[in-house]
Motif scaffolding. Structure first.
Motif, PDB file in Angstrom:
ATOM      1  N   VAL A 181      -8.941  13.401   4.509  1.00  0.00           N
ATOM      2  CA  VAL A 181      -8.629  12.031   4.082  1.00  0.00           C
ATOM      3  C   VAL A 181      -9.610  11.552   3.015  1.00  0.00           C
ATOM      4  CG1 VAL A 181      -8.555   9.629   4.858  1.00  0.00           C
ATOM      5  CG2 VAL A 181      -7.443  11.400   6.209  1.00  0.00           C
ATOM      6  N   GLU A 182     -10.892  11.860   3.195  1.00  0.00           N
ATOM      7  CA  GLU A 182     -11.894  11.412   2.240  1.00  0.00           C
ATOM      8  C   GLU A 182     -11.807  12.146   0.908  1.00  0.00           C
ATOM      9  OE1 GLU A 182     -13.989   8.757   2.548  1.00  0.00           O
ATOM     10  OE2 GLU A 182     -12.626   8.486   4.237  1.00  0.00           O
ATOM     11  N   SER A 183     -11.065  13.264   0.862  1.00  0.00           N
ATOM     12  CA  SER A 183     -10.920  13.990  -0.398  1.00  0.00           C
ATOM     13  C   SER A 183      -9.933  13.324  -1.340  1.00  0.00           C
ATOM     14  CB  SER A 183     -10.473  15.431  -0.121  1.00  0.00           C
ATOM     15  OG  SER A 183      -9.152  15.457   0.394  1.00  0.00           O
ATOM     16  N   VAL A 184      -9.242  12.283  -0.865  1.00  0.00           N
ATOM     17  CA  VAL A 184      -8.288  11.545  -1.693  1.00  0.00           C
ATOM     18  C   VAL A 184      -8.806  10.121  -1.864  1.00  0.00           C
ATOM     19  CG1 VAL A 184      -5.862  10.990  -2.068  1.00  0.00           C
ATOM     20  CG2 VAL A 184      -6.481  12.901  -0.591  1.00  0.00           C
ATOM     21  N   GLY A 185      -8.924   9.677  -3.075  1.00  0.00           N
ATOM     22  CA  GLY A 185      -9.445   8.340  -3.338  1.00  0.00           C
ATOM     23  C   GLY A 185      -8.551   7.245  -2.781  1.00  0.00           C
ATOM     24  N   ALA A 186      -9.160   6.191  -2.258  1.00  0.00           N
ATOM     25  CA  ALA A 186      -8.419   5.055  -1.699  1.00  0.00           C
ATOM     26  C   ALA A 186      -8.792   3.787  -2.453  1.00  0.00           C
ATOM     27  CB  ALA A 186      -8.715   4.896  -0.210  1.00  0.00           C
ATOM     28  N   ALA A 187      -7.966   2.787  -2.334  1.00  0.00           N
ATOM     29  CA  ALA A 187      -8.234   1.472  -2.924  1.00  0.00           C
ATOM     30  C   ALA A 187      -8.039   0.436  -1.828  1.00  0.00           C
ATOM     31  CB  ALA A 187      -7.304   1.205  -4.111  1.00  0.00           C
ATOM     32  N   TYR A 188      -9.018   0.373  -0.915  1.00  0.00           N
ATOM     33  CA  TYR A 188      -8.879  -0.515   0.241  1.00  0.00           C
ATOM     34  C   TYR A 188      -9.038  -1.972  -0.169  1.00  0.00           C
ATOM     35  CZ  TYR A 188      -9.972  -3.143   4.419  1.00  0.00           C
ATOM     36  OH  TYR A 188      -9.974  -4.114   5.391  1.00  0.00           O
ATOM     37  N   ALA A 189      -8.279  -2.820   0.483  1.00  0.00           N
ATOM     38  CA  ALA A 189      -8.405  -4.275   0.379  1.00  0.00           C
ATOM     39  C   ALA A 189      -7.984  -4.852   1.725  1.00  0.00           C
ATOM     40  CB  ALA A 189      -7.532  -4.825  -0.740  1.00  0.00           C
ATOM     41  N   PRO A 190      -8.499  -6.029   2.099  1.00  0.00           N
ATOM     42  CA  PRO A 190      -8.119  -6.607   3.397  1.00  0.00           C
ATOM     43  C   PRO A 190      -6.618  -6.752   3.584  1.00  0.00           C
ATOM     44  CG  PRO A 190     -10.015  -7.765   2.502  1.00  0.00           C
ATOM     45  CD  PRO A 190      -9.549  -6.816   1.434  1.00  0.00           C
ATOM     46  N   GLU A 191      -5.859  -6.890   2.488  1.00  0.00           N
ATOM     47  CA  GLU A 191      -4.413  -7.012   2.609  1.00  0.00           C
ATOM     48  C   GLU A 191      -3.784  -5.755   3.201  1.00  0.00           C
ATOM     49  OE1 GLU A 191      -5.824  -9.699  -0.656  1.00  0.00           O
ATOM     50  OE2 GLU A 191      -6.183  -7.629  -0.038  1.00  0.00           O
ATOM     51  N   CYS A 192      -4.483  -4.624   3.114  1.00  0.00           N
ATOM     52  CA  CYS A 192      -3.945  -3.371   3.660  1.00  0.00           C
ATOM     53  C   CYS A 192      -3.755  -3.437   5.174  1.00  0.00           C
ATOM     54  CB  CYS A 192      -4.873  -2.217   3.315  1.00  0.00           C
ATOM     55  SG  CYS A 192      -5.034  -1.868   1.549  1.00  0.00           S
ATOM     56  N   LEU A 193      -4.499  -4.313   5.850  1.00  0.00           N
ATOM     57  CA  LEU A 193      -4.425  -4.378   7.307  1.00  0.00           C
ATOM     58  C   LEU A 193      -3.028  -4.755   7.793  1.00  0.00           C
ATOM     59  CD1 LEU A 193      -7.816  -6.189   8.019  1.00  0.00           C
ATOM     60  CD2 LEU A 193      -7.280  -3.773   8.386  1.00  0.00           C
ATOM     61  N   ALA A 194      -2.255  -5.422   6.946  1.00  0.00           N
ATOM     62  CA  ALA A 194      -0.908  -5.830   7.344  1.00  0.00           C
ATOM     63  C   ALA A 194       0.159  -4.893   6.812  1.00  0.00           C
ATOM     64  CB  ALA A 194      -0.626  -7.252   6.840  1.00  0.00           C
TER      65      ALA A 194
END
Length: 395
Positions: free
Chosen positions: A307-320
């Motif tokens: 999972v960490e080998s793929v870049g993510a763009a987390y934001a609090p909106e992702c929780l929903a």
């Protein structure tokens, strides 16, 4: 004399993801994209279909390569999150699911008589009442066959020049180089060749209006269906996809259906633009280390590395909107990333990417005083110190 070989530094796997290899190294001999995605998913794991709800959420965060790859490969993100130790209470409750199915069956009863009445009442225009409605059979083998059968039924209904109702048609839409198959609740064909998406929801419409957040989510979901229909309409003479969709909900606190018209032109434009920005799946998959897999049967350490080998763009909106949001949030907090505080905060902080950097800049330990962001942080810290000390700021 032996040839000197320069040492190679390991490629970082943290945000924003690894650098893609040269084009000549991207495809392994004899490996197609479908085979590669099956390897990532796990050879014995069936693909999870990508629906319009997931596409709408993906389009809202096009910079997240992690979600684009996992959704495109058909990975079960809920099972993956559980295997990683970060299960998310995400999804529709069983009660809501049963209630929604019961309401949809009621709306479509008797060949969709009540549904077509609501459609004609809201969007019928000058066309006569739909006394005779064609309901074509869309049965076919597999999603590809159903999508082809749907396209044929839409063309035949448009040529016939009458009312038609397609119950749970199958639409195809290319996303990041991979086909996604979508299943709207219904699509209605008008005598003038207009195609209207029908979205049936179980949340109530009280005094003619419904919860704005839920209506907005339904509009974004419907916009994905409209985009998929646009591809078929381009090849069908006399066809036009309506930019207004029919939203059918229970009236007030009863189980009687009522309808409202939702204009999705804005959502369609935004979704089209965001989907075109998505990195193609083969580019993301080619940048992964050899042997990477997201099979939930693998060890937690192996899955965490994958999972960490793929870049993510987390934001609090992702929780929903994403099953992996709790895992990504934990990683963002552990790294002190300012993204965990929200996109607006991240935008205001400029080149300061971690909470530690922000605090150091506010305390005057790091940062260029000429930088407007650093100057604003130090001014805010001074005002806070004065307020806590009962200084001039609170007089």
């Amino acid at each position: 004399m032996p040839r000197h070989r320069p040492t190679q530094t390991p490629r970082p796997v943290a945000h924003p993801g690894p650098t893609p290899p040269p084009p000549q190294q991207r495809e392994r001999p004899g490996t197609t994209l479908r085979q590669r995605l099956a390897e990532l998913r796990g050879p014995a794991v069936p693909p999870r279909p990508l629906d319009a709800r997931a596409l709408a959420a993906l389009a809202a965060n096009p910079g997240c390569r992690r979600r684009a790859l996992l959704d495109g490969a058909g990975v079960d993100k809920a099972a993956l999150a559980t295997a990683l130790g970060s299960p998310a209470p995400f999804g529709q409750s069983q009660f809501a699911f049963v209630r929604g199915n019961a309401f949809e069956a009621k709306v479509k009863a008797d060949g969709g008589t009540e549904l077509m009445r609501l459609l004609h009442e809201r969007l019928g225009g000058d066309a006569g009442a739909p006394h005779e409605v064609s309901v074509p059979d869309l049965t076919a083998a597999g999603p590809e066959g159903r999508a082809a059968r749907t396209a044929l039924a839409l063309r035949e209904a448009t040529e016939a020049g009458g009312w038609a109702l397609l119950d749970h048609p199958m639409l195809a839409l290319e996303v990041a180089g991979s086909p996604a198959y979508l299943e709207p609740d219904a699509v209605a064909v008008h005598p003038d060749g207009t195609w209207t998406v029908v979205e049936i929801k179980s949340f109530p419409m009280i005094d003619g209006s419904a919860d704005a957040a839920k209506v907005g989510a339904a509009a974004r979901q419907s916009a994905v269906y409209v985009l998929a229909l646009d591809r078929i309409a381009e090849l069908t003479e006399g066809a036009e996809v309506g930019h207004r969709v029919l939203l059918v909900c229970p009236k007030d606190f009863s189980n009687l259906p009522t309808a409202s018209v939702v204009d999705v032109r804005k959502q369609r434009a935004v979704t089209r633009r965001q989907l075109t920005r998505l990195t193609r799946l083969e580019d993301i998959a080619a940048a992964l280390p050899e042997g990477t897999t997201f099979d939930p049967e693998c060890s937690r350490q192996q899955l965490d590395a994958a999972v960490e080998s793929v870049g993510a763009a987390y934001a609090p909106e992702c929780l929903a909107a994403c099953e992996l949001a709790f895992h990504c949030r934990a990683k963002a907090r552990a790294a002190g990333a300012v993204e965990a505080l929200g996109r607006s905060v991240r935008g205001e902080l400029g080149g300061l990417t971690t909470v530690g950097e922000v605090l150091a800049a506010a305390a005057g330990k790091e940062g260029d005083p000429a930088d407007p962001t650093v100057a604003a942080l130090r001014r805010a810290a001074a005002l806070r110190a004065e307020a806590l000390a009962g200084g001039p700021a609170c007089r």
